[in-house]
Design a protein around this motif. Structure first.
Motif, PDB file in Angstrom:
ATOM      1  N   MET A 277       6.310  18.024  45.355  1.00 28.24           N
ATOM      2  CA  MET A 277       6.451  18.140  43.754  1.00 28.24           C
ATOM      3  C   MET A 277       6.668  16.862  43.070  1.00 28.24           C
ATOM      4  N   PRO A 278       5.978  16.353  42.128  1.00 28.49           N
ATOM      5  CA  PRO A 278       6.367  15.399  41.436  1.00 28.49           C
ATOM      6  C   PRO A 278       7.807  15.080  40.902  1.00 28.49           C
ATOM      7  N   ASN A 279       8.378  13.989  40.949  1.00 24.67           N
ATOM      8  CA  ASN A 279       9.759  13.746  40.797  1.00 24.67           C
ATOM      9  C   ASN A 279      10.129  13.890  39.260  1.00 24.67           C
ATOM     10  N   GLY A 280       9.056  13.686  38.264  1.00 28.77           N
ATOM     11  CA  GLY A 280       9.201  14.023  36.921  1.00 28.77           C
ATOM     12  C   GLY A 280       9.530  15.630  36.893  1.00 28.77           C
ATOM     13  N   LYS A 281       8.934  16.233  37.639  1.00 31.62           N
ATOM     14  CA  LYS A 281       8.942  17.644  37.408  1.00 31.62           C
ATOM     15  C   LYS A 281      10.431  18.555  37.985  1.00 31.62           C
ATOM     16  N   ALA A 282      10.755  17.406  39.154  1.00 35.42           N
ATOM     17  CA  ALA A 282      12.096  17.715  39.992  1.00 35.42           C
ATOM     18  C   ALA A 282      13.275  17.421  39.082  1.00 35.42           C
ATOM     19  N   TRP A 283      13.034  16.094  38.240  1.00 37.55           N
ATOM     20  CA  TRP A 283      14.235  15.888  37.527  1.00 37.55           C
ATOM     21  C   TRP A 283      14.522  16.566  36.207  1.00 37.55           C
ATOM     22  N   GLY A 284      13.200  17.191  35.866  1.00 44.81           N
ATOM     23  CA  GLY A 284      13.496  17.976  34.490  1.00 44.81           C
ATOM     24  C   GLY A 284      13.403  19.539  34.785  1.00 44.81           C
ATOM     25  N   SER A 285      13.757  19.791  35.997  1.00 47.42           N
ATOM     26  CA  SER A 285      13.905  21.086  36.267  1.00 47.42           C
ATOM     27  C   SER A 285      15.725  21.648  36.594  1.00 47.42           C
ATOM     28  N   ILE A 286      15.935  22.834  36.717  1.00 41.95           N
ATOM     29  CA  ILE A 286      17.008  23.214  36.931  1.00 41.95           C
ATOM     30  C   ILE A 286      17.371  23.155  38.534  1.00 41.95           C
ATOM     31  N   VAL A 287      18.113  22.540  39.138  1.00 42.76           N
ATOM     32  CA  VAL A 287      18.287  22.377  40.590  1.00 42.76           C
ATOM     33  C   VAL A 287      19.370  23.341  41.075  1.00 42.76           C
ATOM     34  N   THR A 288      19.116  24.318  42.025  1.00 39.08           N
ATOM     35  CA  THR A 288      20.138  25.004  42.647  1.00 39.08           C
ATOM     36  C   THR A 288      20.363  24.489  44.274  1.00 39.08           C
ATOM     37  N   ASN A 289      21.400  23.859  44.434  1.00 43.03           N
ATOM     38  CA  ASN A 289      21.612  23.193  45.750  1.00 43.03           C
ATOM     39  C   ASN A 289      22.578  24.262  46.552  1.00 43.03           C
ATOM     40  N   TYR A 290      21.941  24.856  47.550  1.00 41.88           N
ATOM     41  CA  TYR A 290      22.644  25.859  48.463  1.00 41.88           C
ATOM     42  C   TYR A 290      23.407  24.903  49.599  1.00 41.88           C
ATOM     43  N   SER A 291      23.426  23.675  49.674  1.00 47.98           N
ATOM     44  CA  SER A 291      23.849  23.045  50.786  1.00 47.98           C
ATOM     45  C   SER A 291      24.882  21.872  50.468  1.00 47.98           C
ATOM     46  N   THR A 292      25.183  21.950  49.110  1.00 48.50           N
ATOM     47  CA  THR A 292      26.179  20.896  48.705  1.00 48.50           C
ATOM     48  C   THR A 292      27.682  21.182  49.295  1.00 48.50           C
ATOM     49  N   HIS A 293      27.989  22.661  49.165  1.00 48.75           N
ATOM     50  CA  HIS A 293      29.170  22.857  49.419  1.00 48.75           C
ATOM     51  C   HIS A 293      29.483  23.240  50.911  1.00 48.75           C
ATOM     52  N   ALA A 294      30.615  23.024  51.523  1.00 42.04           N
ATOM     53  CA  ALA A 294      30.636  23.137  53.031  1.00 42.04           C
ATOM     54  C   ALA A 294      30.526  25.103  53.203  1.00 42.04           C
ATOM     55  N   THR A 295      31.154  25.750  52.177  1.00 42.96           N
ATOM     56  CA  THR A 295      31.348  27.091  52.407  1.00 42.96           C
ATOM     57  C   THR A 295      30.598  27.831  51.227  1.00 42.96           C
ATOM     58  N   ARG A 296      30.488  29.116  51.581  1.00 38.84           N
ATOM     59  CA  ARG A 296      29.614  29.933  50.460  1.00 38.84           C
ATOM     60  C   ARG A 296      30.356  31.370  50.557  1.00 38.84           C
ATOM     61  N   ARG A 297      30.293  32.110  49.533  1.00 39.42           N
ATOM     62  CA  ARG A 297      30.676  33.367  49.501  1.00 39.42           C
ATOM     63  C   ARG A 297      29.534  34.444  49.693  1.00 39.42           C
ATOM     64  N   LEU A 298      29.765  35.507  50.570  1.00 36.27           N
ATOM     65  CA  LEU A 298      28.799  36.657  50.839  1.00 36.27           C
ATOM     66  C   LEU A 298      29.238  37.608  50.060  1.00 36.27           C
ATOM     67  N   ASP A 299      28.318  38.117  49.256  1.00 40.35           N
ATOM     68  CA  ASP A 299      28.351  39.269  48.453  1.00 40.35           C
ATOM     69  C   ASP A 299      27.532  40.228  48.947  1.00 40.35           C
ATOM     70  N   LEU A 300      28.296  41.462  49.050  1.00 37.65           N
ATOM     71  CA  LEU A 300      27.422  42.744  49.718  1.00 37.65           C
ATOM     72  C   LEU A 300      28.002  43.834  48.864  1.00 37.65           C
ATOM     73  N   THR A 301      27.209  44.747  48.839  1.00 36.83           N
ATOM     74  CA  THR A 301      27.308  46.145  48.078  1.00 36.83           C
ATOM     75  C   THR A 301      26.817  47.511  49.014  1.00 36.83           C
ATOM     76  N   PHE A 302      27.588  48.375  49.266  1.00 36.73           N
ATOM     77  CA  PHE A 302      27.447  49.538  49.873  1.00 36.73           C
ATOM     78  C   PHE A 302      27.888  50.953  49.012  1.00 36.73           C
ATOM     79  N   GLY A 303      26.849  51.812  49.192  1.00 37.82           N
ATOM     80  CA  GLY A 303      27.069  52.830  48.616  1.00 37.82           C
ATOM     81  C   GLY A 303      27.499  53.903  49.310  1.00 37.82           C
TER      82      GLY A 303
END
Length: 268
Positions: A153-179
């Motif tokens: 990916m060209p850096n120009g496109k990367a810098w101009g896009s929305i970046v979602t980083n799944y690894s920044t934080h040490a913890t994550r919340r797992l959301d589940l739904t059961f019917g």
């Protein structure tokens, strides 16, 4: 005969310079690879420097050495560095217009290194393209998808896009739904979910597991589940909980209803 000798004497310096140019190019290419890799290893080996900077610095070293090599080759053919600078200065506007995308990628690469929205080894989504960051160099960002497909990916496109980083934080919340079925005991079902969550060591006790009735659907009572875990455990924990809770519901007599439709016929 003399004319042939004169012509040969004219071409001899060009041939010699061409051979020298090839040798210089080969040496320059080797030095560019060697010095860039050396810079990468030295920077990555330093405990206080992010390895993302190592790849970027190695890229800069490589291109600087190649540029010096090109200038040296041009000098073999009588083009002096001062003349080359004058030519480049006169053609700055044309070069800038022709290479504005490339120059933008270089500037974006610098911004990515300075602000670090992602680093090597992190799993990110950049403008809808997801993968693990393998390298950030002066022009591009390299990603590897979960099925090990390379994405450049060209850096120009990367810098101009929305970046979602799944690894920044040490913890994550797992959301589940059961019917569950409307005829089932909601409290019993919620307790089954809590027991399954508390039995797994990967589920954090603080914040504690959360289970509530979140929706009354057309054919089911929907239970929302929120579990906190380490980011590295997220995917495996999700798969495990889906299987474990399904089996626990079966053992406890809690049914997961299928979507159904009611057909109404008029008599007449």
């Amino acid at each position: 005969m003399e004319g042939a000798m004169d012509q040969a004497s004219v071409y001899t310096p060009l041939v010699i310079n061409a051979i020298k140019a090839v040798i210089v190019l080969m040496i320059g290419w080797f030095l560019a690879a060697f010095l860039s890799e050396l810079a990468r290893k030295r920077i990555v080996a330093h405990p206080r420097i992010d390895q993302t900077i190592g790849g970027f610095a190695a890229s800069i070293v490589r291109w600087v050495v190649l540029l010096i090599t090109v200038i040296a080759v041009l000098q073999l053919f009588g083009i002096q560095a001062t003349s080359l600078v004058a030519i480049l200065g006169a053609a700055t506007l044309a070069i800038g217009l022709a290479l504005q995308g490339t120059l933008g990628d270089i500037a974006a690469g610098v911004m990515l290194v300075v602000f670090r929205p992602y680093r090597v080894g992190q799993y990110v989504d950049i403008g809808g393209t997801a993968g693990t960051v393998k390298e950030l160099n002066i022009f591009t960002t390299e990603l590897a998808t979960p099925d090990n497909v390379q994405i450049i990916m060209p850096n120009g496109k990367a810098w101009g896009s929305i970046v979602t980083n799944y690894s920044t934080h040490a913890t994550r919340r797992l959301d589940l739904t059961f019917g569950i079925d409307y005829g089932d005991d909601a409290d019993k079902a919620m307790q089954i979910v809590l027991d399954a969550a508390n039995a797994d060591e990967r589920v954090h006790k603080d914040p504690e597991p959360w289970v509530r009735v979140i929706n009354l659907g057309d054919s089911s009572v929907d239970l929302g589940v929120r579990l906190w875990c380490n980011a590295a455990d997220y995917f495996e924990l999700k798969c495990h909980m889906l299987k474990t809770i399904k089996e626990a519901f079966d053992a406890g007599g809690i049914s997961i209803p299928y979507p159904h439709a009611v057909e109404i016929q008029k008599a007449g």
